[in-house]
Enzyme design. Structure first.
Site, PDB file in Angstrom:
ATOM      1  CG  ASP A   1      -9.986  17.130 -13.244  1.00 46.24           C
ATOM      2  OD1 ASP A   1      -9.392  16.650 -14.229  1.00 46.24           O
ATOM      3  OD2 ASP A   1     -10.913  16.537 -12.665  1.00 46.24           O
TER       4      ASP A   1
ATOM      5  CE1 TYR B   1     -18.467  12.238 -13.826  1.00 50.54           C
ATOM      6  CE2 TYR B   1     -17.050  12.061 -11.896  1.00 50.54           C
ATOM      7  CZ  TYR B   1     -17.984  11.503 -12.759  1.00 50.54           C
ATOM      8  OH  TYR B   1     -18.433  10.224 -12.559  1.00 50.54           O
TER       9      TYR B   1
ATOM     10  CE  LYS C   1     -13.199   9.806 -16.947  1.00 51.88           C
ATOM     11  NZ  LYS C   1     -14.184   8.747 -16.774  1.00 51.88           N
TER      12      LYS C   1
ATOM     13  NE  ARG D   1      -2.925   0.377   3.348  1.00 48.69           N
ATOM     14  CZ  ARG D   1      -2.171   0.424   4.467  1.00 48.69           C
ATOM     15  NH1 ARG D   1      -1.359   1.435   4.688  1.00 48.69           N
ATOM     16  NH2 ARG D   1      -2.259  -0.528   5.367  1.00 48.69           N
TER      17      ARG D   1
HETATM   18  O1  P1T Z   1     -14.087   8.218 -12.748  1.00 53.48           O
HETATM   19  P1  P1T Z   1     -12.842   8.660 -12.038  1.00 53.48           P
HETATM   20  O2  P1T Z   1     -11.588   8.036 -12.501  1.00 53.48           O
HETATM   21  O3  P1T Z   1     -13.006   8.615 -10.536  1.00 53.48           O
HETATM   22  O4  P1T Z   1     -12.652  10.209 -12.425  1.00 53.48           O
HETATM   23  C1  P1T Z   1     -13.555  11.208 -12.046  1.00 53.48           C
HETATM   24  C2  P1T Z   1     -13.417  12.378 -12.952  1.00 53.48           C
HETATM   25  C3  P1T Z   1     -12.601  13.429 -12.570  1.00 53.48           C
HETATM   26  N1  P1T Z   1     -12.411  14.510 -13.346  1.00 53.48           N
HETATM   27  C4  P1T Z   1     -13.011  14.606 -14.549  1.00 53.48           C
HETATM   28  C5  P1T Z   1     -12.795  15.822 -15.373  1.00 53.48           C
HETATM   29  C6  P1T Z   1     -13.833  13.569 -15.007  1.00 53.48           C
HETATM   30  O5  P1T Z   1     -14.396  13.696 -16.223  1.00 53.48           O
HETATM   31  C7  P1T Z   1     -14.054  12.425 -14.200  1.00 53.48           C
HETATM   32  C8  P1T Z   1     -14.931  11.315 -14.625  1.00 53.48           C
HETATM   33  N2  P1T Z   1     -15.801  11.649 -15.667  1.00 53.48           N
HETATM   34  C9  P1T Z   1     -16.703  10.814 -16.261  1.00 53.48           C
HETATM   35  C10 P1T Z   1     -16.896   9.540 -15.900  1.00 53.48           C
HETATM   36  C11 P1T Z   1     -17.477  11.420 -17.361  1.00 53.48           C
HETATM   37  O6  P1T Z   1     -18.073  10.695 -18.189  1.00 53.48           O
HETATM   38  O7  P1T Z   1     -17.493  12.653 -17.439  1.00 53.48           O
END
Ligand code: P1T
Length: 385
Positions: free
Chosen positions: A175, A103, A200, A51
């Protein structure tokens, strides 16, 4: 290793050297939860428990840090776990200034999870610097932005917000998920923390959930490293391996995402069923000049409002065939979604509508298929409205 090389070379090599035991060119998946100690407390490097530290994860952290031009990278189990690690820097009574278009899950974490612990937030339209300034309080410790924003693709002037945050003694977290490290490097513009949902573009193949934070400041790194271990939202070694494999093609993929998205944005703008197209690369985008200043390309995301509201959007989304109707973005395959019903449903309807996330709004994550096929797919589906 290779930190002094150009971007494409760093994508492929940074953070990785042949495995010391065998010379394996690919960093192995160290699928081990613990490490044998010679004597209590006598360990190799910092390896005592996985961890806390894992060689596959460490290679990925160094690779991503290099791409973002950062001194340190810290991996988390998801993009939202990365965000949580940043909010854990704060204490009860502290305040966050949040950009208004984020988001849905980012908004939900502040609104439903951390509010319970006494961390408050104010949303601001950060394309308006005076409105942003007015959102600060004496307790503001963190400013959190996305640019381009999700899903409206607003562009926020990172350098201007960084100056404002610094003057107020607050950290700026950006972000950078939509832009990727290929197109935008917020640390160089004055941000303190860069965050990515690796799910992404960094992953790029829609097969991993992950998150990363990148910082330059050693003390900030130490505090986030503490949270990474103490809270424990760490990714599995296999997922780190997949992401390390993905970043080798990040620069090539993003280039094609940008090309296809620009074509699709221009195509959509000419269609009678389309009310409005939002793409930061188009001159009719309200913050096009800021995008051109702080990004080296305009990304793979396109948002459009269809005439005819929900019935039109539904007919269109049910008809596309090359685009898949799904949440998420940034993969090689094109995805399309309806923010109001899908990714941004955790924002109440009145607030969504005030922001401009209307029932006719659709969001395209343009993939790297042949652009002609993507345009033909959109044209056929529009004809169904
Ligand atoms: O899903 P995750 O890896 O926890 O990420 C969250 C997240 C954070 N920041 C941005 C800009 C994001 O677009 C996302 C996740 N977004 C989607 C799942 C979506 O379809 O917009």
């Amino acid at each position: 290793m290779h930190h002094n090389k150009r971007f494409a070379t760093r994508c492929i090599h940074a953070g990785q050297s042949p495995d010391p035991t065998t010379g394996a060119i690919m960093t192995p998946v160290y699928q081990s939860s613990t490490y044998v100690q010679e004597s209590p407390g006598v360990i190799k490097e910092d390896y005592d428990y996985a961890r806390s530290s894992n060689p596959t994860r460490k290679a990925l952290e160094a690779n991503l840090a290099s791409l973002e031009g950062a001194r340190h990278g810290l991996m988390f189990a998801s993009g939202l776990a990365s965000l949580a690690a940043c909010i854990h820097l704060l204490s009860s009574g502290d305040h966050v200034v949040l950009c208004d278009d984020v988001y849905g899950g980012t908004f939900r974490q502040l609104d439903k999870v951390f509010k319970q612990f006494g961390v408050t937030y104010t949303r601001a339209d950060m394309t308006d610097l005076a409105a942003t300034e007015a959102a600060f309080t004496a307790k503001t410790k963190l400013v959190w932005i996305e640019t381009p924003t999700n899903p409206l693709l607003k562009i926020i002037d990172i350098a201007a917000i960084a100056q404002m945050a610094k003057a107020r003694g607050a950290l700026l977290g950006v972000d950078n998920t939509f832009a990727t490290p290929v197109l935008q490097n917020p640390l160089a513009l004055g941000a303190d923390i860069v965050s990515h949902s690796c799910t992404k573009y960094i992953g790029g193949h829609s097969d991993v959930i992950g998150g990363v934070l990148m910082v330059n400041d050693d003390d900030l790194e130490a505090r986030l490293r503490f949270t990474q271990n103490a809270v424990g939202a760490v990714p599995a070694p296999w997922d780190c391996f997949l992401l390390l494999r993905s970043t080798k093609t990040l620069h090539v993929r993003v280039e094609r995402h940008c090309q296809n998205a620009a074509r699709i944005a221009d195509f959509l703008a000419e269609q009678p069923q389309v009310e409005r197209v939002i793409y930061p690369g188009r001159e009719d985008h309200p913050q096009h000049a800021i995008a051109a200043k702080q990004m080296s390309g305009f990304g793979g995301m396109v948002t459009a409002t269809l005439k005819g509201g929900l019935p039109a959007a539904r007919a269109f989304l049910e008809r596309v065939q090359v685009f898949s109707l799904a949440e998420s973005l940034g993969g090689v395959e094109s995805l399309i979604e309806h923010p109001a019903i899908m990714t941004h449903a955790s924002i109440d309807k009145p607030l969504r509508e005030a922001l401009g996330i209307s029932d006719g709004l659709v969001r395209f994550s343009v993939g790297i298929e042949d652009g002609e096929d993507l345009i033909a797919d959109i044209a056929e589906a529009l004809a169904a409205i």
